[in-house]
Structures are given as C-alpha cells and as structure tokens.
Design a protein around this motif. Structure first.
Motif, PDB file in Angstrom:
ATOM      1  N   ALA B 455       0.842  -1.199   0.000  1.00 30.44           N
ATOM      2  CA  ALA B 455       0.000   0.000   0.000  1.00 30.44           C
ATOM      3  C   ALA B 455       0.875   1.247   0.000  1.00 30.44           C
ATOM      4  CB  ALA B 455      -0.909  -0.023   1.222  1.00 30.44           C
ATOM      5  N   SER B 456       1.904   1.189   0.829  1.00 24.53           N
ATOM      6  CA  SER B 456       2.785   2.341   0.946  1.00 24.53           C
ATOM      7  C   SER B 456       3.471   2.616  -0.385  1.00 24.53           C
ATOM      8  CB  SER B 456       3.813   2.055   2.043  1.00 24.53           C
ATOM      9  OG  SER B 456       4.810   3.019   2.007  1.00 24.53           O
ATOM     10  N   LEU B 457       3.957   1.507  -0.973  1.00 23.83           N
ATOM     11  CA  LEU B 457       4.650   1.636  -2.249  1.00 23.83           C
ATOM     12  C   LEU B 457       3.723   2.197  -3.315  1.00 23.83           C
ATOM     13  CD1 LEU B 457       7.589   0.559  -2.648  1.00 23.83           C
ATOM     14  CD2 LEU B 457       6.567  -1.158  -4.125  1.00 23.83           C
ATOM     15  N   LEU B 458       2.531   1.599  -3.351  1.00 22.26           N
ATOM     16  CA  LEU B 458       1.555   2.044  -4.350  1.00 22.26           C
ATOM     17  C   LEU B 458       1.209   3.504  -4.151  1.00 22.26           C
ATOM     18  CD1 LEU B 458      -1.123  -0.717  -4.945  1.00 22.26           C
ATOM     19  CD2 LEU B 458       0.374   0.395  -6.600  1.00 22.26           C
ATOM     20  N   SER B 459       0.951   3.864  -2.892  1.00 20.34           N
ATOM     21  CA  SER B 459       0.528   5.248  -2.655  1.00 20.34           C
ATOM     22  C   SER B 459       1.648   6.208  -3.021  1.00 20.34           C
ATOM     23  CB  SER B 459       0.101   5.431  -1.206  1.00 20.34           C
ATOM     24  OG  SER B 459       1.225   5.292  -0.390  1.00 20.34           O
ATOM     25  N   HIS B 460       2.886   5.809  -2.695  1.00 24.89           N
ATOM     26  CA  HIS B 460       4.006   6.673  -3.056  1.00 24.89           C
ATOM     27  C   HIS B 460       4.120   6.798  -4.566  1.00 24.89           C
ATOM     28  CE1 HIS B 460       7.788   8.703  -2.281  1.00 24.89           C
ATOM     29  NE2 HIS B 460       8.325   7.998  -3.274  1.00 24.89           N
ATOM     30  N   GLU B 461       4.081   5.609  -5.219  1.00 24.09           N
ATOM     31  CA  GLU B 461       4.229   5.606  -6.664  1.00 24.09           C
ATOM     32  C   GLU B 461       3.137   6.424  -7.351  1.00 24.09           C
ATOM     33  OE1 GLU B 461       6.610   4.250  -8.744  1.00 24.09           O
ATOM     34  OE2 GLU B 461       7.707   4.117  -6.851  1.00 24.09           O
ATOM     35  N   LEU B 462       1.932   6.311  -6.781  1.00 28.27           N
ATOM     36  CA  LEU B 462       0.822   7.046  -7.415  1.00 28.27           C
ATOM     37  C   LEU B 462       0.777   8.508  -6.967  1.00 28.27           C
ATOM     38  CD1 LEU B 462      -1.989   4.369  -7.415  1.00 28.27           C
ATOM     39  CD2 LEU B 462      -0.719   5.268  -9.363  1.00 28.27           C
ATOM     40  N   ASN B 463       1.198   8.722  -5.723  1.00 29.48           N
ATOM     41  CA  ASN B 463       1.142  10.084  -5.178  1.00 29.48           C
ATOM     42  C   ASN B 463       1.967  11.051  -5.998  1.00 29.48           C
ATOM     43  OD1 ASN B 463      -0.619  10.323  -3.133  1.00 29.48           O
ATOM     44  ND2 ASN B 463       0.814   9.588  -1.560  1.00 29.48           N
ATOM     45  N   GLN B 464       3.155  10.584  -6.361  1.00 31.88           N
ATOM     46  CA  GLN B 464       4.053  11.518  -7.037  1.00 31.88           C
ATOM     47  C   GLN B 464       3.421  12.060  -8.328  1.00 31.88           C
ATOM     48  OE1 GLN B 464       6.251  12.456  -5.200  1.00 31.88           O
ATOM     49  NE2 GLN B 464       6.760  10.762  -3.853  1.00 31.88           N
ATOM     50  N   PRO B 465       3.057  11.152  -9.230  1.00 31.79           N
ATOM     51  CA  PRO B 465       2.475  11.690 -10.482  1.00 31.79           C
ATOM     52  C   PRO B 465       1.174  12.450 -10.238  1.00 31.79           C
ATOM     53  CG  PRO B 465       2.349   9.288 -10.441  1.00 31.79           C
ATOM     54  CD  PRO B 465       3.197   9.693  -9.298  1.00 31.79           C
ATOM     55  N   LEU B 466       0.358  11.916  -9.311  1.00 33.14           N
ATOM     56  CA  LEU B 466      -0.925  12.601  -9.089  1.00 33.14           C
ATOM     57  C   LEU B 466      -0.712  14.005  -8.530  1.00 33.14           C
ATOM     58  CD1 LEU B 466      -3.182   9.708  -7.776  1.00 33.14           C
ATOM     59  CD2 LEU B 466      -3.223  10.831 -10.002  1.00 33.14           C
ATOM     60  N   SER B 467       0.236  14.085  -7.581  1.00 33.75           N
ATOM     61  CA  SER B 467       0.537  15.411  -7.018  1.00 33.75           C
ATOM     62  C   SER B 467       0.977  16.354  -8.124  1.00 33.75           C
ATOM     63  CB  SER B 467       1.654  15.306  -5.989  1.00 33.75           C
ATOM     64  OG  SER B 467       1.251  14.465  -4.959  1.00 33.75           O
ATOM     65  N   ALA B 468       1.875  15.812  -8.959  1.00 32.88           N
ATOM     66  CA  ALA B 468       2.409  16.669 -10.023  1.00 32.88           C
ATOM     67  C   ALA B 468       1.292  17.118 -10.953  1.00 32.88           C
ATOM     68  CB  ALA B 468       3.481  15.887 -10.790  1.00 32.88           C
ATOM     69  N   ILE B 469       0.444  16.178 -11.327  1.00 30.41           N
ATOM     70  CA  ILE B 469      -0.667  16.517 -12.220  1.00 30.41           C
ATOM     71  C   ILE B 469      -1.529  17.605 -11.609  1.00 30.41           C
ATOM     72  CG2 ILE B 469      -2.835  15.610 -13.156  1.00 30.41           C
ATOM     73  CD1 ILE B 469      -1.322  12.936 -13.579  1.00 30.41           C
ATOM     74  N   ALA B 470      -1.861  17.362 -10.319  1.00 28.19           N
ATOM     75  CA  ALA B 470      -2.725  18.342  -9.657  1.00 28.19           C
ATOM     76  C   ALA B 470      -2.065  19.707  -9.640  1.00 28.19           C
ATOM     77  CB  ALA B 470      -3.016  17.861  -8.237  1.00 28.19           C
ATOM     78  N   SER B 471      -0.769  19.719  -9.352  1.00 32.47           N
ATOM     79  CA  SER B 471      -0.073  21.005  -9.284  1.00 32.47           C
ATOM     80  C   SER B 471      -0.080  21.721 -10.629  1.00 32.47           C
ATOM     81  CB  SER B 471       1.369  20.790  -8.849  1.00 32.47           C
ATOM     82  OG  SER B 471       1.394  20.220  -7.577  1.00 32.47           O
ATOM     83  N   TYR B 472       0.260  20.964 -11.660  1.00 32.78           N
ATOM     84  CA  TYR B 472       0.276  21.587 -12.983  1.00 32.78           C
ATOM     85  C   TYR B 472      -1.105  22.089 -13.363  1.00 32.78           C
ATOM     86  CZ  TYR B 472       5.023  20.012 -13.980  1.00 32.78           C
ATOM     87  OH  TYR B 472       6.375  19.847 -13.948  1.00 32.78           O
ATOM     88  N   ALA B 473      -2.114  21.260 -13.075  1.00 30.41           N
ATOM     89  CA  ALA B 473      -3.471  21.656 -13.465  1.00 30.41           C
ATOM     90  C   ALA B 473      -3.898  22.919 -12.725  1.00 30.41           C
ATOM     91  CB  ALA B 473      -4.438  20.515 -13.175  1.00 30.41           C
ATOM     92  N   THR B 474      -3.661  22.901 -11.418  1.00 29.54           N
ATOM     93  CA  THR B 474      -4.047  24.071 -10.630  1.00 29.54           C
ATOM     94  C   THR B 474      -3.307  25.312 -11.108  1.00 29.54           C
ATOM     95  OG1 THR B 474      -4.237  22.544  -8.780  1.00 29.54           O
ATOM     96  CG2 THR B 474      -4.361  24.896  -8.282  1.00 29.54           C
ATOM     97  N   GLY B 475      -2.006  25.096 -11.325  1.00 29.80           N
ATOM     98  CA  GLY B 475      -1.202  26.227 -11.796  1.00 29.80           C
ATOM     99  C   GLY B 475      -1.730  26.767 -13.103  1.00 29.80           C
ATOM    100  N   SER B 476      -2.091  25.867 -14.014  1.00 32.11           N
ATOM    101  CA  SER B 476      -2.593  26.316 -15.303  1.00 32.11           C
ATOM    102  C   SER B 476      -3.850  27.134 -15.136  1.00 32.11           C
ATOM    103  CB  SER B 476      -2.868  25.104 -16.192  1.00 32.11           C
ATOM    104  OG  SER B 476      -1.695  24.354 -16.318  1.00 32.11           O
ATOM    105  N   LEU B 477      -4.752  26.596 -14.293  1.00 34.60           N
ATOM    106  CA  LEU B 477      -5.999  27.333 -14.043  1.00 34.60           C
ATOM    107  C   LEU B 477      -5.700  28.698 -13.450  1.00 34.60           C
ATOM    108  CD1 LEU B 477      -8.277  24.462 -12.714  1.00 34.60           C
ATOM    109  CD2 LEU B 477      -8.531  25.771 -14.819  1.00 34.60           C
ATOM    110  N   ASN B 478      -4.767  28.695 -12.519  1.00 35.51           N
ATOM    111  CA  ASN B 478      -4.381  29.958 -11.905  1.00 35.51           C
ATOM    112  C   ASN B 478      -3.958  30.952 -12.968  1.00 35.51           C
ATOM    113  OD1 ASN B 478      -4.883  28.995  -9.405  1.00 35.51           O
ATOM    114  ND2 ASN B 478      -2.728  28.616  -8.866  1.00 35.51           N
ATOM    115  N   LEU B 479      -3.151  30.460 -13.906  1.00 36.15           N
ATOM    116  CA  LEU B 479      -2.644  31.352 -14.947  1.00 36.15           C
ATOM    117  C   LEU B 479      -3.776  31.867 -15.815  1.00 36.15           C
ATOM    118  CD1 LEU B 479       0.671  29.663 -16.171  1.00 36.15           C
ATOM    119  CD2 LEU B 479       0.382  31.771 -14.849  1.00 36.15           C
TER     120      LEU B 479
END
Lengths: 219, 706
Positions: B455-479
C-alpha cells in the motif's frame, strides 16, 4: 511600528526540498502561477549547503520565506533537517510546511507539535497549499520585522550615554523632570536636554511610547 | 581332651597367612583348623572308646586273676590243712591210708600222698583215685629230688614248703607238671617225719577257677621265663589281656597268668565306635552341606536384592509413567513418574475404583473404550500401537498423554491385565502450540507487512504523479484566471502564457502515463498469481490444512470430521490462497464453539460435495463446507459479515472473511453462509451451528485414473 521600519522587507521566497524532481518542478510552476518565487533543492544536504552561505547571525532571512519539506527523502530526512533548523532558532523566520505521503501523518503531526508551521498530505489540494504558503510567508515577515525592531532598540540603547540612560530609567518609572533633576543633582534644564536627546535616539515621541517600545522589544 | 591341639585361633590369626590373601586365606585357614579339630576330636573319641574297652577287658582279666589267685591259695591252704590233719592221728598208722584216701578224694588236685620218715624214706603212699598213678614210667626215687629239697626247707623252717615244679612223664607218653608240698610232722616238738603231697598243677588250676572263668579266660602257671607249666580253661588265651599274679607258696612261688580269650578290640566291629564315627561323619557332612547351602542362599539373596534394587531404581528414575491394571481395569501398580504426572499418590491410585485422573466429562467415553479394549483382548486383537487421550491432574488441569498399552501376560501364558507406558505430552504440546502461534503470528505479520508495504509503495508511486498533475493543473488554471501583470494589457494575452500552459500540459500527460504504468504493474502482478494456479484434488487441499486445524481443535477439545465426496473432485486453484480460505473458515468455526458449545458436541465438519452449477454457467461446482456447532451468527452481524474491516474479535483485523470472499470470487466461485436450524430439543430456538460454503468450478476432466 512599520512606520519607522528602517528597511522594507525583500521579495518573499519559497524553498522547496523534495527528492522528486517532478513534484519540485510542478510545485515551482504552481507557485509561479501565484506569482511566488521559489527555489528548489533535491535533497536536504543541498539546502544545508545553501544555508551555510547565508549570514544566519546577521539577520538572515531578510525577506519573508518558508520551507516546503518532504518528510521522506533519501539521505538526511526532512525530520532531521527540521531538528537542525530548530537548533538554529530559524523556525520562526523560516516556517516549515511538511509534505507527507501515505503513512507519514503521525510523524508530521508530531513535527507540528515541535513547531512546524503545518503539514500537507500528498496528493494535496494545490491552491489550499499555496494559501498556507502565503500565510507562512506572512508569519515569516512578522517574525523578521519583530527581530529587526528588537535589534534596533538594542542598538539605540547601546548608543545612549550613561546620563541619558539614568534619565531614561527615571522617565520610564514615571518621575517628573524636577524630581529627576533633584535626584541626579543637575538642573531641570539639563534633564530636559538629555531627555530630548534620548527620545531622539530611541526614535520615540513620548514617554508612553518609550515604555511600550521597551516592553515589547525587551531583549 | 586335655591333649587338645593348639586352639584354632592361633591358626586363624597365624601371621603366615599372606597379607594380600584378602578374605580367602583366613577362610581357608579356618576351614583347615575346623577339619583338623574335627579329626583330632574324632581320633580322640575313637582312641578313648577303644581304651575304655581295653581297660574294661583288662579289668575283667585282672579280676579273674585276683579271684583265681585267691582260690589257688585257698586250695593250697586246704591241702596243707588236709596234710596236717593226717598228722594228728599219727599214732595210729593203720588209719593213715583211710585218711589219705579221704583227703585225696576231697582234694582232687592231689595226685599222691606220701608219708616219709625223718630220713625222708617213704613209709606209706597213696595215689589219687582220680588220676593215673604218677610214678609208673619213672620211679619215685628218681623224681624225689625236688621233694627232698622241699622237705629240707620244711625241716629247717618247721613249716610246710612247696617244691619247684617238675615234669613227670606218664606212661601214656605225655607228662604232667607237678609240685610237691612237704609238711613236717612233729610229735611233741620233735620232727618225726614228713607228709609229701604231689599236686597236679593243671588239676589245681581246674579246681581253682570258677565255672564261667574257664569260658572266657585261660589260666596257666608259668615260669619266670614265660614257659607254661600247666594250663586250664576251655579257651585259649589271645595274649592281649594278660594278668599275672604271683602265688607265693612257701618255699616256691608260682606265677599265675590269666589270659583272656578276648582279642584287642578292632575298629569296625566296635559298635559304639562305629556309631559315634558314623554320626560324627554325618554331622560333619550335614554341617558342610548347611554351610554350603547357607553360602549359596546368601549369594542368591544378595544377587536378588541387587537386581531388585536395580529394578526399583530403574522404575523410580524412569521418566515415562508406568501403569499396570488387572482385567477389571483396577490399577495394581504405578511407578513414581506416573504419580508425579497425575499428582496422586500411589496409594490413592491403588485404592480408587475409578481412576481419579480421568476427567469427569470423559469418564463415560473412557469406560466404553476400556470395555472395547477388553473385548478386543479376549479376541486376542489387543492393539499395540499407542493412542492419545486426555488425563487430569489432581489440581484439575487436563493434559494430553500418549499411552502405549500391551497385555500383561504371565509366564504361564495367562493374561492378568494390561501394562501401559504413559507419556505426558503437555510440554511437547505447549511447544508445538507456541511454535505454531509464533509461526501464525509471523505469517500474519509478514502478510500485514507486505500489504502495508504494498500500500505504501503504491501510494508513493501514485502520489508523485498525481501530485504533479494536480499542481500543474491548478497552476494552469491559476494562470488562465489570473489578471495580467500590473501595467500589462488585460485584453492581450500574456505572451508567456501559452508556452507555460504547453509546458504544464506536457508534464500532466507525462505524469498521467506514469501513473498508468504503476496501475498496469499491479495488474501484471495479479495476473502472474493467476498463472500459478494448479490442478489439485479437493481432499489434498483439506489434508494440507488439516494438521493446523487439528492442532487448533485440540486446544479447545473439538473434534474434526471429514466428509469428502467420492470420487474426489479436482479443482484448478491458487493452492496457497484457497488453503488460507479453508484455514480461516475452520479457525472461525472452532472459535465459535469455544464459548457455549458443550464439549461432547464440539465437532467441526469439513465437507466436500458436488453441485450443479447455476443455470448461467456451464459445468459443475465443487462445494466446500465448513460446518461448526456453534451458536450461529446473529442477524446484525450477518449483514456486515463480508465487509472489510468488520470484526467481532477483539484483536481481529476484519479482513479474514472479506479476503476469503475476494479469493473465492477471483477463482470464479461464490461464498455464502447459513445458520443451521435449531435442534428440536434445543431450548431458545438457537441455531445449532453455522455452515460456511464456498464453491469452486469443478475441473471438467477425464475420470480419475483407476
């Protein structure tokens, strides 16, 4: 007090310490979209090397700043770095927001109790994170200003002559000029001169203001 | 006995005994001394006995001699008196022959009487009528010398005197020894003549000896050199017991010899000696035998005591409990190890009619079993292999034991009972339980760890890309929403905006793809497990979990029963997973019976049946059932039973049943459960147990071989 700030605060900076380049890059991009400057570090050692180039004793950071710190990293972990910052007394001027993955929540909570500004679970709600970052920067600015005021008062007190200090102590105690003159065995006129010069050096206009200043900024 | 040899003690303690001889030499010396003493005593006894006999014989001879001597004297006296009687009537010479005749008749030893004058001339003579006349062969004148010598002595001494003996030849060719006695005849104090009587020595002896003396002794007159002059007696003397007496006749002493016919006593005919000797030898033999017997007996006793002691020590130091029972099942022997095991003393066990170590709840069972065993023993089919059962200690603690029982058969082939060796299994069982618990805990931990890790591995593996996606998306909207920089034309788009957005969107795509890869790898993992499925017979599945199930069951006293359809159906499954499901269900069933089910009813049934598939599916199902006799599942629990993280156990995770269902469903089967209807006699209408069922598709195959 801002009215007599000697120097305005610099441009706020957000420091990012995370081993994941993608996350760092994404966060930096997000912050930039909110018009915030950021600086990224791949690991704790790199940030510590950066700290070493700063004048920590001479009042760094001179601009509001905050640190987004990943808990789990290869090498020095976020928690260890946080402990070192506490040792240096930097956590008020440089608030730390932890980024935690799954399962790290209890450690993060413990860190907040030790003085961290906040922790954010991944995946995070991004704008909320940026809002917390802004709050942290605000707090950082406050802390920097407070520290500057304290330093200024200390410098002013150091500038006072012995006589001026004697006069100041009695002014704070609420004694009238006449009484001060009697006690110090000088003329009332001389007391007034000392008092005016002391007010000027301490950058205050009244005895009340002086008392407040000393109470707030007392070392 | 005064002549006894040195006391045996001297011999026994003789310094000549070798010092290193130990007990052997002194014992030998003792024996030698004993034999020596016995021989000496025996010899003395015989010698004394013989000597006594001899003494008696000699005494008898002496007595006879004394008596004969006296008689001879008396008769000599009588002869003298008779001769002197002749003298008194001297004046009448005519009367002399008559008197002499009378004297000759009364004294038969007198062969002839002569009357002589002072010059020794024979004036008259008379011969005994009992004897032939003496001096026919040889005239008296030639034989007169001895008589004259005697008369000379008699004249000189004026007393009667005897002459020396002389041999007188007879006309028959033989001869006799005679002695003359000369009695001086005096008248008025003046010697006038002599009377001379010739005495036959043999006749004299004949007259002198008693009637019975002649039968046992020979009497004889001997000369000094041992020459026999005359003898008398019916027997000849043996020359052993000889007594000699001197008959001191005046003038010429005669030597009388009495010789007993008895010979020296010989050893064997001597009755007393033989008796004593025989008895002594017998006694000696008996003593010897007794001593030998005593020694043998002592040795045997010692050996017996030693072997008994060894056997006792063996029994006492044995760690295995030993128990002997008679044919009625009563205990007749227990060893200390058994007493220690059950905590009762041997006395208590031997007195008890019912073994006190039988747990009360099992007494009926055990009695039945004992009866069966007795029946089997009668049929001579007593089982020799061990069996496991439960005993109770004195403090009420139950403990498992292993019993090896065999018939107790005497030397005559008669069975008197049973002998059992009893092993306490509780410590072994404890170790087993402990290791099993540890193993289970370890497995669970490992499973949990791997789940957590995953679970930990999966969450880490998935967290990274998901976090990045969310950040980029939010940033884009912000812009997109943000107002332009101060001073810039709000209408004109920021020339930086498009490249920025492009950058962000590219990153988003990248990260989304990365997340997709993570998900795909999980799928691959699951698929790999699926490929691990193997074909296996249903009974093998059950058998492989059975030891663990039985271990668990034994702890609560439950029994495990199997009911597997024949022919045994086969399935294609992930063996480990399905076994885990079976184990989970069985454990749940056993735990359900722990609290309220009476011990006798605690039965866990594992059943395998074939069932037709639901209409939609092809083929048939194998139905695995795990049926307990517990209190059933309450309705409120039943609803949430398969919900993850729902549990009724204090330390449960609530994953067991939901995981089981997942596993079964992954295999294309289904899982459900059912409360069994209450038994008619059961008060309160409570369920009489629960059946958990899961199905697996039957492997449509060729019929099983054979």
């Amino acid at each position: 007090m801002a009215s007599h700030a000697v120097q305005p605060l610099g441009i706020p900076v957000v420091y990012l310490v995370d081993d994941e380049t993608v996350v760092r890059d994404a966060l930096a991009w997000l912050l930039r979209s909110r018009r915030l400057l950021s600086e990224g570090f791949g690991h704790a050692e790199a940030f510590e090397a950066y700290l070493a180039t700063r004048d920590l004793a001479g009042g760094w950071p001179d601009a509001p700043s905050c640190l987004l710190l990943d808990v789990r990293m290869p090498g020095t972990s976020g928690l260890v770095l946080f402990e070192r910052l506490i040792e240096r007394g930097l956590t008020s001027a440089l608030p730390v927001i932890f980024l935690t993955g799954h399962g790290d929540v209890p450690t993060a909570v413990a860190a907040v109790k030790r003085g961290a500004f906040d922790f954010v679970e991944k995946p995070f709600s991004d704008n909320a994170l940026v809002d917390r970052v802004l709050q942290a920067l605000e707090a950082s600015g406050q802390a920097i200003l407070q520290r500057r005021g304290r330093l200024a008062v200390q410098r002013a007190l150091a500038d006072l002559t012995d006589r001026e200090r004697e006069v100041m102590e009695r002014v704070i105690a609420g004694q009238a000029n006449k009484l001060i003159a009697d006690e110090l065995d000088i003329s009332v006129r001389t007391v007034e001169v000392h008092r005016a010069r002391m007010f000027e050096k301490m950058n205050v206009r009244s005895a009340v203001e002086l008392a407040n200043l000393l109470r707030e900024q007392a070392p | 006995m005064t002549t006894a040899p040195p006391p045996p003690a001297t011999l026994a303690t003789s310094p000549s005994a070798p010092p290193d001889g130990g007990s052997r030499s002194p014992r030998l010396l003792l024996w030698v001394a004993l034999v020596f003493l016995l021989v000496v005593a025996q010899t003395l006894l015989v010698v004394l006995t013989l000597r006594y006999e001899q003494g008696r014989a000699q005494d008898r001879t002496d007595d006879q001699a004394g008596a004969a001597q006296g008689e001879i004297r008396r008769r000599a006296q009588l002869v003298l008196q008779g001769l002197q009687g002749l003298q008194t009537r001297d004046g009448d010479s005519t009367a002399w022959p008559g008197l002499a005749e009378a004297l000759l008749r009364s004294q038969r030893e007198i062969a002839r009487i002569e009357r002589r004058d002072a010059r020794l001339q024979i004036t008259a003579a008379a011969d005994s009528p009992f004897h032939p006349p003496l001096f026919q062969r040889m005239p008296r004148a030639e034989m007169g010398l001895e008589a004259e010598v005697a008369c000379g002595i008699a004249r000189r001494l004026a007393t009667p005197a005897f002459s020396r003996s002389q041999f007188v030849p007879l006309s028959s060719g033989l001869g006799v020894e005679v002695v003359d006695v000369c009695v001086p005849v005096q008248q008025a104090g003046e010697l006038v003549g002599f009377h001379v009587a010739t005495l036959l020595l043999s006749q004299w002896l004949d007259e002198a000896r008693g009637a019975d003396t002649g039968r046992s002794h020979e009497l004889s007159f001997v000369e000094g050199d041992g020459t026999r002059l005359a003898r008398s007696g019916a027997v000849r003397g043996a020359g052993v017991y000889v007594a000699e007496r001197v008959v001191d006749l005046p003038g010429s002493p005669l030597q009388l010899r009495v010789d007993a016919a008895e010979r020296a006593p010989s050893l064997i005919p001597n009755l007393a000696t033989a008796l004593v000797l025989g008895l002594s030898i017998a006694l000696f033999g008996v003593v010897l035998l007794l001593v030998r017997d005593g020694r043998r007996r002592a040795a045997a006793e010692e050996a017996l005591a030693e072997s008994l002691g060894f056997r006792k020590a063996m029994e006492d130091s044995l760690l295995t409990g030993l128990r002997a029972r008679d044919r009625q099942g009563r205990i007749v022997y227990v060893n200390p190890a058994f007493c220690r095991m059950v905590g009762f003393s041997a006395d208590e066990l031997l007195r008890a009619t019912l073994p006190p170590y039988w747990p009360p709840e099992h007494v009926a069972d055990y009695q039945r079993r004992q009866a069966e065993r007795q029946a089997a023993a009668v049929a001579d089919e007593a089982p020799h292999q061990g069996y496991e059962t439960v005993f109770m200690r004195q403090d009420g603690e139950r403990f498992p034991v292993m019993i090896y029982e065999a018939p107790l058969v005497t030397g005559t082939g008669k069975q008197t009972g049973w002998m059992s060796a009893v092993l306490d299994l509780s410590s072994q069982r404890k170790v087993e339980d402990l290791s099993r618990q540890q193993q289970e805990r370890l497995q669970a931990t490992a499973r949990l760890a791997s789940v957590g890790e995953m679970a930990s591995l999966l969450s880490h593996e998935l967290n990274q890309p998901l976090s990045a996606i969310a950040s980029y998306a939010t940033g884009s909207l912000n812009l997109l929403h943000a107002p332009g920089l101060p001073g810039a034309d709000p209408a004109a788009p920021d020339p930086e905006l498009l490249p920025s957005l492009q950058h962000a969107l590219e990153r988003i795509a990248e990260q989304a793809e990365r997340a997709g890869r993570v998900i795909k790898s999980v799928h691959d993992f699951v698929r790999r497990r699926h490929q691990a499925h193997e074909v296996i017979a249903a009974d093998l599945l059950i058998e492989s979990v059975l030891p663990l199930v039985r271990l668990q069951a034994r702890k609560t006293g439950a029994r495990v029963e199997l009911d597997i359809a024949q022919p045994v159906p086969r399935v294609k499954v992930d063996r480990t997973m399905v076994e885990q499901v079976l184990l989970n269900l069985a454990r749940n069933g056993i735990q359900a019976m722990e609290a309220d089910t009476p011990l006798a009813e605690r039965v866990l049934l594992l059943r395998v049946r074939l069932a037709p598939a639901p209409a939609a599916a092809a083929g048939r199902w194998v139905v695995f059932s795990v049926i307990d006799a517990g209190p059933g599942i309450p309705a409120d629990v039943a609803q949430r039973l398969f919900t993850p993280f729902f549990t009724t156990k204090p330390e449960g995770m609530g994953l067991g049943l939901s995981l089981c269902r997942t596993v079964v469903e992954q295999h294309g089967g289904a899982m459900d459960f059912e409360n069994l209807p209450a038994r008619p006699g059961n008060a309160g209408g409570r369920a009489s147990g629960t059946e958990f069922r899961f199905t697996l598709p039957l492997l449509a195959t060729r019929p099983p071989p054979g």
